[in-house]
Design a protein around this motif. Structure first.
Motif, PDB file in Angstrom:
ATOM      1  N   SER A 196       0.827  -1.195   0.000  1.00  0.00           N
ATOM      2  CA  SER A 196       0.000   0.000   0.000  1.00  0.00           C
ATOM      3  C   SER A 196       0.868   1.255   0.000  1.00  0.00           C
ATOM      4  CB  SER A 196      -0.965  -0.005   1.189  1.00  0.00           C
ATOM      5  OG  SER A 196      -0.384  -0.570   2.322  1.00  0.00           O
ATOM      6  N   ARG A 197       2.191   1.066  -0.090  1.00  0.00           N
ATOM      7  CA  ARG A 197       3.107   2.207  -0.153  1.00  0.00           C
ATOM      8  C   ARG A 197       3.757   2.259  -1.537  1.00  0.00           C
ATOM      9  NH1 ARG A 197       5.970   4.321   4.243  1.00  0.00           N
ATOM     10  NH2 ARG A 197       5.091   3.884   6.309  1.00  0.00           N
ATOM     11  N   HIS A 198       4.110   3.478  -1.945  1.00  0.00           N
ATOM     12  CA  HIS A 198       4.866   3.614  -3.196  1.00  0.00           C
ATOM     13  C   HIS A 198       6.123   2.756  -3.128  1.00  0.00           C
ATOM     14  CE1 HIS A 198       2.403   6.957  -4.579  1.00  0.00           C
ATOM     15  NE2 HIS A 198       2.573   7.561  -3.407  1.00  0.00           N
ATOM     16  N   SER A 199       6.814   2.849  -1.988  1.00  0.00           N
ATOM     17  CA  SER A 199       8.100   2.160  -1.880  1.00  0.00           C
ATOM     18  C   SER A 199       7.922   0.643  -1.936  1.00  0.00           C
ATOM     19  CB  SER A 199       8.806   2.561  -0.597  1.00  0.00           C
ATOM     20  OG  SER A 199       8.035   2.181   0.521  1.00  0.00           O
ATOM     21  N   THR A 200       6.792   0.158  -1.401  1.00  0.00           N
ATOM     22  CA  THR A 200       6.562  -1.286  -1.446  1.00  0.00           C
ATOM     23  C   THR A 200       6.305  -1.731  -2.878  1.00  0.00           C
ATOM     24  OG1 THR A 200       5.435  -0.936   0.655  1.00  0.00           O
ATOM     25  CG2 THR A 200       5.375  -3.146  -0.251  1.00  0.00           C
ATOM     26  N   TYR A 201       5.506  -0.939  -3.585  1.00  0.00           N
ATOM     27  CA  TYR A 201       5.240  -1.272  -4.988  1.00  0.00           C
ATOM     28  C   TYR A 201       6.535  -1.358  -5.782  1.00  0.00           C
ATOM     29  CZ  TYR A 201       0.167  -1.263  -5.373  1.00  0.00           C
ATOM     30  OH  TYR A 201      -1.153  -1.603  -5.287  1.00  0.00           O
ATOM     31  N   LYS A 202       7.497  -0.515  -5.386  1.00  0.00           N
ATOM     32  CA  LYS A 202       8.748  -0.476  -6.155  1.00  0.00           C
ATOM     33  C   LYS A 202       9.801  -1.400  -5.581  1.00  0.00           C
ATOM     34  CE  LYS A 202       7.566   4.023  -7.817  1.00  0.00           C
ATOM     35  NZ  LYS A 202       7.339   5.393  -7.329  1.00  0.00           N
ATOM     36  N   SER A 203       9.471  -2.081  -4.469  1.00  0.00           N
ATOM     37  CA  SER A 203      10.511  -2.884  -3.817  1.00  0.00           C
ATOM     38  C   SER A 203      10.812  -4.137  -4.626  1.00  0.00           C
ATOM     39  CB  SER A 203      10.072  -3.272  -2.417  1.00  0.00           C
ATOM     40  OG  SER A 203       9.210  -4.382  -2.487  1.00  0.00           O
ATOM     41  N   GLU A 204      12.030  -4.599  -4.457  1.00  0.00           N
ATOM     42  CA  GLU A 204      12.442  -5.785  -5.210  1.00  0.00           C
ATOM     43  C   GLU A 204      11.864  -7.059  -4.606  1.00  0.00           C
ATOM     44  OE1 GLU A 204      16.470  -5.718  -6.294  1.00  0.00           O
ATOM     45  OE2 GLU A 204      16.133  -3.762  -7.249  1.00  0.00           O
ATOM     46  N   THR A 205      11.588  -7.016  -3.313  1.00  0.00           N
ATOM     47  CA  THR A 205      10.976  -8.190  -2.699  1.00  0.00           C
ATOM     48  C   THR A 205       9.633  -8.470  -3.353  1.00  0.00           C
ATOM     49  OG1 THR A 205      11.810  -7.173  -0.687  1.00  0.00           O
ATOM     50  CG2 THR A 205      10.642  -9.263  -0.457  1.00  0.00           C
ATOM     51  N   LEU A 206       8.868  -7.403  -3.540  1.00  0.00           N
ATOM     52  CA  LEU A 206       7.558  -7.575  -4.175  1.00  0.00           C
ATOM     53  C   LEU A 206       7.723  -8.113  -5.595  1.00  0.00           C
ATOM     54  CD1 LEU A 206       4.478  -7.022  -3.756  1.00  0.00           C
ATOM     55  CD2 LEU A 206       4.830  -4.945  -5.075  1.00  0.00           C
ATOM     56  N   ALA A 207       8.639  -7.511  -6.324  1.00  0.00           N
ATOM     57  CA  ALA A 207       8.842  -7.944  -7.701  1.00  0.00           C
ATOM     58  C   ALA A 207       9.271  -9.403  -7.751  1.00  0.00           C
ATOM     59  CB  ALA A 207       9.888  -7.068  -8.367  1.00  0.00           C
ATOM     60  N   LYS A 208       9.982  -9.812  -6.729  1.00  0.00           N
ATOM     61  CA  LYS A 208      10.463 -11.187  -6.752  1.00  0.00           C
ATOM     62  C   LYS A 208       9.366 -12.175  -6.354  1.00  0.00           C
ATOM     63  CE  LYS A 208      13.523 -14.462  -4.672  1.00  0.00           C
ATOM     64  NZ  LYS A 208      14.296 -14.817  -3.499  1.00  0.00           N
ATOM     65  N   TYR A 209       8.706 -11.870  -5.248  1.00  0.00           N
ATOM     66  CA  TYR A 209       7.771 -12.862  -4.721  1.00  0.00           C
ATOM     67  C   TYR A 209       6.355 -12.728  -5.270  1.00  0.00           C
ATOM     68  CZ  TYR A 209      11.428 -14.244  -1.505  1.00  0.00           C
ATOM     69  OH  TYR A 209      12.587 -14.717  -0.972  1.00  0.00           O
ATOM     70  N   GLN A 210       5.967 -11.515  -5.646  1.00  0.00           N
ATOM     71  CA  GLN A 210       4.604 -11.359  -6.152  1.00  0.00           C
ATOM     72  C   GLN A 210       4.606 -10.453  -7.375  1.00  0.00           C
ATOM     73  OE1 GLN A 210       1.383 -11.136  -3.180  1.00  0.00           O
ATOM     74  NE2 GLN A 210       2.948 -10.701  -1.662  1.00  0.00           N
ATOM     75  N   PRO A 211       5.183 -10.939  -8.473  1.00  0.00           N
ATOM     76  CA  PRO A 211       5.387 -10.074  -9.636  1.00  0.00           C
ATOM     77  C   PRO A 211       4.102  -9.568 -10.269  1.00  0.00           C
ATOM     78  CG  PRO A 211       5.891 -12.367 -10.152  1.00  0.00           C
ATOM     79  CD  PRO A 211       5.679 -12.296  -8.684  1.00  0.00           C
ATOM     80  N   TRP A 212       2.964 -10.080  -9.849  1.00  0.00           N
ATOM     81  CA  TRP A 212       1.700  -9.618 -10.433  1.00  0.00           C
ATOM     82  C   TRP A 212       1.231  -8.304  -9.823  1.00  0.00           C
ATOM     83  CZ3 TRP A 212       2.718 -14.221  -8.071  1.00  0.00           C
ATOM     84  CH2 TRP A 212       2.352 -14.325  -6.723  1.00  0.00           C
TER      85      TRP A 212
END
Lengths: 474, 285, 321
Positions: free
Chosen positions: A367-383
């Protein structure tokens, strides 16, 4: 694909680094809270299971113990409402669904949070409330210009399809939000691969009567025209408007998906439809963004489908309108809590940039800009990154009208709609019945008392209300 | 068929021959009653992947994943022991207290006896949903929320009507003259009750206790609302842990094993007593 | 066993409990039963009275829990009147009665049949008894979930095996939970599965307590077993039938978990019984007043039903004694 993999590797390294680094310094005021215990009432949902992974770390860091009481989702609303109403103070903070915020805030059950956010003794300097997506934080937590809760992930609903099955049938599914993905496209695609004899149904729909307020709405919205947007259920005077040809057309479309489904499916809920999809026996089904990981992409339990899916939005209708669905859970401090400061300390820590990014590994949503841009998110939940723009600009927190009557409205919709599904009535009758019964519910709620001037504001008519910078709220 | 279908044999009757069709019927009934349970229990020993298979899976590699989740991660044994305490205590109290009431209803002819007995029964008629909130308020006022004592008190009250109604019937079957002769021999009323009536009643009391035990052990609605972290019993815990965004069937299966094991053990151990207890009226008149 | 006999033949007791105890003690046949019943009555009263009065109070007002800011208005009997004019209420009542009558009727006869079979001294019968009892031991919510799983698409046992058989025979798939009529009967079936063991147990008890003599007499007369069953077994079984059927009727009338887990009142509104309606009203819409009025009406219906039933059975029971 390659970029994702590459960044995934670096993200893994980064998150290890982050674990080792001390991210926050503790203030004196926070140190004084050491030894306290805070109680948290939460429904047993994956979002909260992800947060629970961080309790031990928090406890070690701050010396505050977090005790969570998990209640089945079915009973959560009743339980939290009774606790709040009776002012027991048993729980220091609650999980609040976006739908209930107005009710709880209006009744004075929740503590305004901005004073805490601005309190440097209790909130980390790096907290940065403006890092939250404006529409997400205000849509979830703001009532009457006051911030009451912090979001722990907000997302749209969508559809999930098997890319490999489409490929075999000789077509490629479009990207998320592609204008090409329309209701017609979806029906045709489902029809193309539908082959129940060899255990592949075109679409596993969810027509069970208590799910319509979730699974039918995407089509109700899709069938609106740009002019009728905002008048899906009610007009400016809260008169019910649902009896119209767009509702009828959307019910008919929803019903057209019945041809792909087995005979015994009129009661299918999320569980049944998802189970069929997970077993590899359906081409497509409904999804909610926060459930994608647990339902479709967990390689351990969904070996048959994980990695083979495409996650799309719900289809656009004939006039190109898409469902602006907004679903979110948030955390709010109880007015009756005796440990508000300790509860806040936890909440600001768990919604901090660092923890939010790391929590996405366990299925939490951003729910944060930084979370959307984080690499963890891109790695684990790329959708997820794909819905960033949507959550920023398109989504509508009032997609389901946030009034106490919603439970009744949604139940009426489900009952009448389900009766169409089983062939008891036709869609025209259903729309007429919905209008009549919803009108009764609204009348009972006092919306039509002549001269009443304290009716809730219809914020969805001007969504810029929700776009204010988070720190500007009271 | 010469052998009548409904053959009224006393338990002492000799073995009836040619019972193959009876066996057939009984085995069929047993299967119908047992297979759904067996199936969910089997699911409890699956891992997440086998539990969400496309067709019924009868053969799989057993896994204790779900048990590990419940016992180690969620610490469900605490709820288990809460349940043990609450159900044992409420069973004890409701049976002990209800027994005297039943005795009075069975033995004494007083004005309004039938009314009292019916009023007791009406206490079992209110739907739980309707009384949740007032009970919650009562408990809050009395400081009983989230305490084992509160649950014990509530379950005692909930089970009393059943206990009273069950035991009244069985007390009626014990001839009054047994006690009277004991009292003639110089015993007080209570001594006569304890020495003569109680032993005769013991089996049916055991039976009633088992029913009450099952009902208290399985109670969900009040347990959800009246407890939070301290006194939570098994039913709300297993529901919370096995139903999330969807139903986790293997966790539910493991939970079913944990929640039914004590009761099945109980019934197995006491079933002889249960049956003879229910047939206690055999003090022939 | 007259009072005078009691007091004269039990002097030690009277001596040892002089004073208050002898006034309220066992010798006082007018007061003593009340002493024995006091704890039960006090507990039931203490727990029951406030909820009852609260329901009466709330039902005469206009309280919606999710709108605590609304003023509480006294509305008299409006809530009851509104319910009686509500077609949903009558629909739910009809469904409930239909469900209760069917379920209890089937459970009774099946339970009785089983109990009679278990009268035989067969090898392994004790073991089988535990198997028979299992559905009753399960928490109602769990039993309902198990059956929802049984009807799951694909992996559900009923869907897979029974559905497979009907498909192979050319009848197609059976809409167990999707056809309004069939779904209702499916719920009755599951209720029967769950609660026949209860009937079985209660009636087994009743059967076993029937004395042997009447049967011996009938044997000498050469009466047919059918006649024996109707003229001896059934009348002597009355007390057991009374308790079993009254308790089961009360519970079937309030069935909730089963329905809410398996169909939640659907498809359409085919399985919306009173308790589903009540729970929806009270705990989903938070219309506390309507829910209270509804629950009081439900309670009245159960009271009347039980009362009539007990009256009919009681009169004969007492003769049999």
């Amino acid at each position: 694909m390659n970029i994702v993999k590459l960044s995934a590797a670096t993200a893994a390294g980064l998150s290890l680094l982050m674990l080792a680094l001390p991210t926050h310094a503790q203030t004196e005021a926070q140190k004084a809270l050491s030894g306290k215990t805070v109680h948290f009432l939460a429904p047993s949902m994956p979002q909260f299971a992800a947060l629970a992974k961080f309790f031990p770390e928090f406890e070690e860091k701050y010396g505050i113990k977090v005790v969570v009481d998990e209640v089945p989702f079915e009973n959560y609303r009743q339980k939290s409402l009774v606790e709040m109403q009776q002012g027991t103070g048993t729980y220091d903070f609650f999980a609040v669904d976006v739908m209930w915020l107005a009710e709880y805030a209006a009744a004075g059950f929740l503590e305004p949070l901005m004073p805490y956010v601005k309190n440097a003794d209790l909130t980390d300097a790096d907290y940065d409330i403006d890092d939250f997506l404006p529409r997400v934080i205000s849509g979830t937590g703001v009532f009457n210009d006051t911030l009451y809760t912090l979001p722990i992930g907000a997302g749209p609903v969508g559809t999930t399809f098997r890319a490999d099955v489409a490929e075999k049938a000789g077509f490629k599914l479009p990207e998320r939000f592609s204008p090409e993905f329309t209701t017609k496209y979806m029906y045709d695609a489902a029809k193309k691969v539908n082959n129940p004899e060899s255990n592949m149904i075109g679409f596993a729909n969810i027509p069970g009567r208590w799910f319509w307020g979730v699974t039918y709405l995407p089509y109700l919205f899709a069938y609106q025209t740009p002019e009728t947007k905002g008048d899906e259920y009610v007009d400016k005077d809260w008169k019910i408007t649902i009896n119209n040809e767009r509702t009828v057309a959307s019910i008919d479309y929803f019903l057209s998906l019945k041809e792909f489904m087995p005979a015994d499916s009129a009661n299918w809920g999320i569980g049944e439809a998802t189970a069929v999809y997970q077993a590899g026996n359906a081409f497509g089904t409904w999804n909610y963004q926060d459930f994608v990981k647990g339902f479709f992409e967990d390689p351990e339990t969904q070996a048959k489908v994980a990695g083979k899916n495409v996650h799309l939005h719900t289809p656009a209708g004939p006039d190109g309108v898409i469902d602006p669905w907004f679903g979110a859970w948030s955390l709010g401090v109880s007015k009756d809590s005796k440990n508000k400061e300790a509860a806040w300390t936890f909440m600001q820590w768990v919604t901090s940039k660092d923890v939010q990014a790391r929590a996405t590994q366990y299925g939490a949503g951003p729910s944060r800009h930084s979370t959307y841009k984080s690499e963890t998110l891109a790695k684990y939940q790329p959708w997820w990154p794909g819905v960033y723009e949507f959550m920023l600009k398109e989504t509508n927190p009032d997609e389901r009208v946030r009034v106490p009557e919603w439970a009744e409205i949604s139940d009426i919709m489900g009952e009448e709609g389900n009766r169409v599904w089983i062939g008891e009535i036709d869609s025209k009758t259903a729309a007429a019945n919905m209008e009549k019964r919803m009108t009764d519910a609204m009348r009972k709620g006092g919306y039509y008392i002549p001269g009443r001037n304290d009716l809730p504001k219809q914020q969805w008519r001007d969504l810029t209300y929700y776009d204010r910078l988070p720190s500007e709220w009271n | 068929m010469k052998q009548p279908t409904y053959n009224m044999e006393s338990p002492a009757a000799p073995l009836v021959q040619r019972n193959w069709w009876v066996y057939l019927v009984l085995i069929l009934v047993c299967l119908v009653n047992f297979v759904p349970y067996l199936w969910v229990v089997m699911t409890g020993f699956m891992d997440g992947a086998s539990a969400s298979s496309a067709t019924p899976a009868w053969f799989f590699t057993p896994s204790l994943e779900a048990f590990h989740y419940l016992i180690v991660e969620k610490g469900i044994m605490k709820n288990f022991f809460n349940s043990v305490i609450v159900s044992l205590a409420s069973t004890f109290f409701s049976v002990t207290i209800g027994m005297f009431c039943a005795y009075a209803l069975a033995r004494y002819d007083f004005t309004g006896r039938d009314d009292v007995s019916f009023w007791v029964l009406t206490n079992r008629m209110m739907p739980p949903v309707a009384v949740l909130i007032p009970i919650f308020v009562t408990f809050q006022t009395a400081g009983l929320l989230d305490t084992l004592a509160g649950l014990v008190l509530l379950y005692t009250a909930m089970q009393l009507p059943f206990v009273v109604w069950m035991l009244t019937g069985y007390f009626r079957d014990i001839p009054r003259r047994y006690e009277e002769s004991a009292m003639v021999d110089g015993d007080t009323w209570f001594a006569a009750f304890r020495k003569v009536t109680l032993p005769l009643m013991m089996p049916s009391i055991t039976a009633t206790s088992i029913f009450v035990m099952i009902l208290s052990w399985n109670e969900f609605a009040f347990a959800t609302f009246l407890t939070s972290t301290q006194a939570k019993t098994m039913p709300p815990a297993i529901m919370a842990y096995s139903i999330g965004a969807d139903i986790r069937w293997n966790v539910l299966g493991a939970a079913v094993v944990l929640i039914t094991a004590p009761l099945i053990l109980f019934v197995l151990l006491l079933q002889r007593q249960l049956i003879s207890g229910l047939s206690q009226g055999v003090v022939r008149k | 066993m007259s009072i005078s006999e009691r007091t004269t033949t039990a002097p030690p007791m009277a001596l040892s409990h002089r004073g208050i105890l002898s006034r309220f003690g066992p010798s006082n046949r007018a007061v003593f039963p009340w002493v024995l019943m006091a704890p039960t009555l006090i507990i039931l009263f203490a727990i029951g009275i406030y909820p009852f009065l609260y329901s009466l109070y709330i039902a005469s007002h206009n309280v919606i829990l999710s709108k605590p800011y609304l003023p509480r208005i006294f509305v008299g009997l409006y809530q009851y009147q509104a319910l009686i004019q509500d077609p949903e209420f009558w629909h739910a009542l009809r469904k409930t009665l239909l469900f209760t009558v069917q379920a209890v009727f089937i459970e009774f006869w099946l339970g009785l049949g089983l109990a009679l079979l278990f009268q035989r001294q067969l090898a392994g019968i004790a073991f089988m008894r535990v198997f028979i009892l299992i559905p009753m031991i399960l928490p109602p919510l769990v039993a309902a979930l198990i059956w929802r799983y049984m009807f799951y698409p694909g992996a559900g046992l009923m869907t897979y095996y029974v559905g497979g058989i009907t498909k192979a025979l050319g009848f197609g798939e059976i809409p167990f939970l999707s056809d309004p009529t069939i779904a209702f009967q499916t719920l009755v079936f599951v209720d029967v599965w769950e609660w026949t063991p209860f009937m079985f147990l209660m009636l087994s008890a009743g059967l076993a307590s029937i004395p042997r003599q009447p049967y011996e007499a009938a044997e000498i007369d050469g009466a047919s077993s059918w006649r024996v069953f109707w003229t001896i077994t059934m009348p002597l079984l009355r007390p057991a039938i009374l308790i079993a059927v009254v308790i089961r009727t009360m519970d079937a009338f309030r069935t909730y978990e089963l329905i809410v887990i398996m169909t939640r009142g659907g498809p359409g509104n085919a399985t919306t019984t009173m308790n589903v309606f009540l729970t929806k009203t009270g705990l989903e819409f938070f219309d506390a007043s309507k829910a209270a009025a509804l629950s009081l009406i439900m309670m009245m219906i159960i009271i009347v039903m039980s009362f009539v039933f007990i009256r009919v059975f009681r009169s004969k029971t007492e003769v049999a004694e």
